[in-house]
Design a protein around this motif. Structure first.
Motif, short mmCIF file in Angstrom:
data_model
loop_
_atom_site.label_atom_id
_atom_site.label_comp_id
_atom_site.label_asym_id
_atom_site.label_seq_id
_atom_site.Cartn_x
_atom_site.Cartn_y
_atom_site.Cartn_z
N THR A 1 0.83 -1.19 0.00
CA THR A 1 0.00 0.00 0.00
C THR A 1 0.86 1.23 0.00
N PHE B 1 -16.36 5.38 -4.57
CA PHE B 1 -16.35 3.97 -4.17
C PHE B 1 -16.78 3.13 -5.37
N GLY C 1 -14.25 0.27 0.08
CA GLY C 1 -13.11 -0.29 0.79
C GLY C 1 -12.95 0.34 2.15
N ARG C 2 -11.79 0.10 2.74
CA ARG C 2 -11.53 0.64 4.08
C ARG C 2 -11.33 2.14 4.06
N GLN C 3 -11.01 2.67 2.89
CA GLN C 3 -10.87 4.11 2.74
C GLN C 3 -11.40 4.52 1.38
N GLU D 1 -11.85 5.80 -2.42
CA GLU D 1 -11.00 5.63 -3.59
C GLU D 1 -10.65 6.99 -4.18
N GLU E 1 -20.13 -5.83 4.44
CA GLU E 1 -18.74 -5.47 4.18
C GLU E 1 -18.36 -5.78 2.73
N THR E 2 -17.13 -5.40 2.38
CA THR E 2 -16.56 -5.70 1.07
C THR E 2 -15.36 -6.60 1.25
N GLU F 1 -11.97 -8.39 -0.16
CA GLU F 1 -10.94 -7.95 -1.10
C GLU F 1 -9.82 -8.98 -1.16
#
Length: 379
Positions: free
Chosen positions: A8, A41, A59-61, A63, A99-100, A102
């Motif tokens: 990341t 998102f 996601g967690r943050q 896009e 949730e998503t 990944e």
């Protein structure tokens, strides 16, 4: 040009998000980068039911606006994020209740990298890394060990049109490294990127393949062969010995006309396929729609529906065009437009001649040095 383990990092060099959405080859799913008023998102659309519906995949943050998404036919969505300016990070997203989920796939390190249109097999995804002297093709989803380098094609390539249902033959518009006109070539991804000439109308013309229908063999091209220095839309049939034709119906003064969908299921009847075209005017403003058949001497122009995700859409076999739309009232909708009835005779006063369908050969036959058709005002 290096495949890397996933890591990341802050994303850089944002560009405006694409206005449309990406649709699988079988029109079962679509994906787009959506905005809720505060952040971007991914969003997956299911298209093969009675009515479309959307599933957010945040996601967690949030896009970045230069994030790309591409749907697969198993319902997962490939996402490509940029990091550090030269890292392109890939993952598969899927819904898991609220949730998503990944699945990280890895990354490719390079400058420019463009996702190709969804593969006809529905399971794989490819990306194009163009360079000045050669272009690399990457398998970024569907491989065994993350991103895989599958081909290097001499010259700088762009575009990307699939020529078979297995996702093996890929048409690319290639500019030679030493200069010269752009020509479309067929690249065999299962033979190490073996290149075969596909589209050459004249030796001097720039010839680009825009879209190809695998049922009928109908193709649309943009070429300046008929009018040097002024590219025009033309149509032909993959594997046919008949010339590419440049009908007056595909010309709209001071506008750019781009095909984005062809009616499927018209086996051996390329001249009967309905084609949807995006029309962009000379000034800023909303694009509008064109509907046309090769057998028709007229392009029917229609206003785009409200909230059209510009440039996206798909035909049914019965000739109904579905256009993804988002408005304040409808967050996931399809505007449906029926293809107009064919009109004859063609613009030159003569019925359009029938043309044979695509051959059953395992690789496409080049559209070679056939004489030009359609030089006349009505052709």
């Amino acid at each position: 040009m290096t495949a890397l383990a996933l890591e990341t990092a802050p994303e850089m060099r944002p560009r405006p998000p694409r206005a449309g959405c990406v649709i699988t080859a079988d029109a079962s799913y679509a994906a787009r980068l959506a905005h809720d008023g505060t952040s971007w998102f991914p969003q997956r659309w299911t298209l093969d039911g009675p009515e479309p519906y959307a599933v957010p995949l945040p996601g967690r943050q949030p896009e970045e606006p230069d994030t790309d998404v591409l749907p697969l036919t198993d319902g997962r969505v490939l996402i490509r994020r940029r990091a550090d300016g030269r890292r392109h990070l890939f993952a598969l997203l899927y819904p898991t209740g609220p949730e998503t989920g990944e699945v990280p796939l890895g990354a490719v390190e390079c400058g420019e990298l463009d996702l190709l249109p969804p593969s006809p097999d529905g399971r794989s995804a490819y990306a194009l890394e163009p360079g000045e002297k050669s272009t690399h093709v990457w398998l970024v989803a569907g491989g065994a060990f993350g991103p895989e380098h599958v081909a290097e094609v001499p010259g700088r390539c762009s575009g990307g049109v699939w020529l078979d249902r297995a996702g093996r033959l890929l048409a690319l518009d290639r500019e030679p490294a030493d200069g010269g006109p752009v020509k479309t070539v067929a690249v065999d991804l299962e033979r190490g990127g073996e290149v075969t000439p596909l589209l050459q109308i004249t030796e001097e013309s720039d010839d680009r393949l825009l879209i190809a229908d695998l049922d009928s063999g109908l193709i649309l091209v943009r070429s300046d062969a008929a009018t040097p220095g002024a590219p025009r839309l033309g149509w032909g049939v993959l594997g046919s010995t008949l010339p590419v034709r440049f009908p007056q119906a595909l010309r709209v003064a001071d506008c750019t006309v781009t095909p984005f969908a062809v009616q499927p299921g018209q086996t051996l009847l390329p001249e009967s396929c309905a084609v949807a075209l995006r029309i962009d005017g000379p000034a800023e403003g909303a694009p509008w729609l064109g509907l046309w058949r090769p057998s028709d001497g007229t392009m029917h122009q229609l206003p785009a529906p409200a909230g059209w995700l510009t440039g996206s859409g798909f035909w049914s076999r019965e000739g109904v065009l579905s256009l993804p739309c988002v408005t304040r009232e409808v967050s996931c909708g399809l505007a449906r437009v029926s293809a107009p009835e064919p009109s004859v005779p063609a613009a030159d006063g003569q019925p359009a001649p029938a043309v044979p369908g695509a051959p059953s050969a395992p690789r496409p036959v080049p559209l070679g040095q056939a004489p030009l058709g359609g030089r006349k005002a009505g052709g």
